[in-house]
Motif scaffolding. Structure first.
Motif, PDB file in Angstrom:
ATOM      1  N   LEU A   9       0.834  -1.207   0.000  1.00 22.48           N
ATOM      2  CA  LEU A   9       0.000   0.000   0.000  1.00 22.48           C
ATOM      3  C   LEU A   9       0.865   1.252   0.000  1.00 22.48           C
ATOM      4  N   TRP A  12       1.915   1.739  -3.549  1.00 17.34           N
ATOM      5  CA  TRP A  12       0.842   2.305  -4.377  1.00 17.34           C
ATOM      6  C   TRP A  12       0.588   3.768  -4.050  1.00 17.34           C
ATOM      7  N   TYR A  66      -6.356  -0.282  -3.259  1.00 19.28           N
ATOM      8  CA  TYR A  66      -5.820   1.064  -3.492  1.00 19.28           C
ATOM      9  C   TYR A  66      -6.716   1.847  -4.451  1.00 19.28           C
TER      10      TYR A  66
END
Length: 78
Positions: A9, A12, A66
């Motif tokens: 994450l 991203w 995401y």
């Protein structure tokens, strides 16, 4: 696996920043950038000793989460 999920994450989020900085680039360059970040996220999962199948699913899951969160943020921001 939880650590991999959080680190992906983070990757991203970094992708979002880089994409924002390259706002005027052509679509093909943004697609190549996405593929590069996806590959780095996948390699990170493999580095933490996940199997290839599990690394692939973890990467796809973090991509989906995401993009859903990003879309919700832009739809419902004040």
């Amino acid at each position: 696996m939880y650590i991999v999920f959080l680190l992906q994450l983070l990757i991203w989020s970094l992708f979002s920043l880089v994409e924002w900085r390259s706002a005027h680039d052509h679509f093909i360059f943004k697609a190549l950038l996405f593929v590069m970040f996806m590959y780095v996220a996948f390699l990170l999962a493999l580095r933490f000793r996940l199997t290839k199948k599990r690394a692939c699913w973890t990467t796809l899951l973090t991509i989906a989460i995401y993009f859903v969160c990003r879309q919700l943020f832009w739809d419902y921001r004040l």
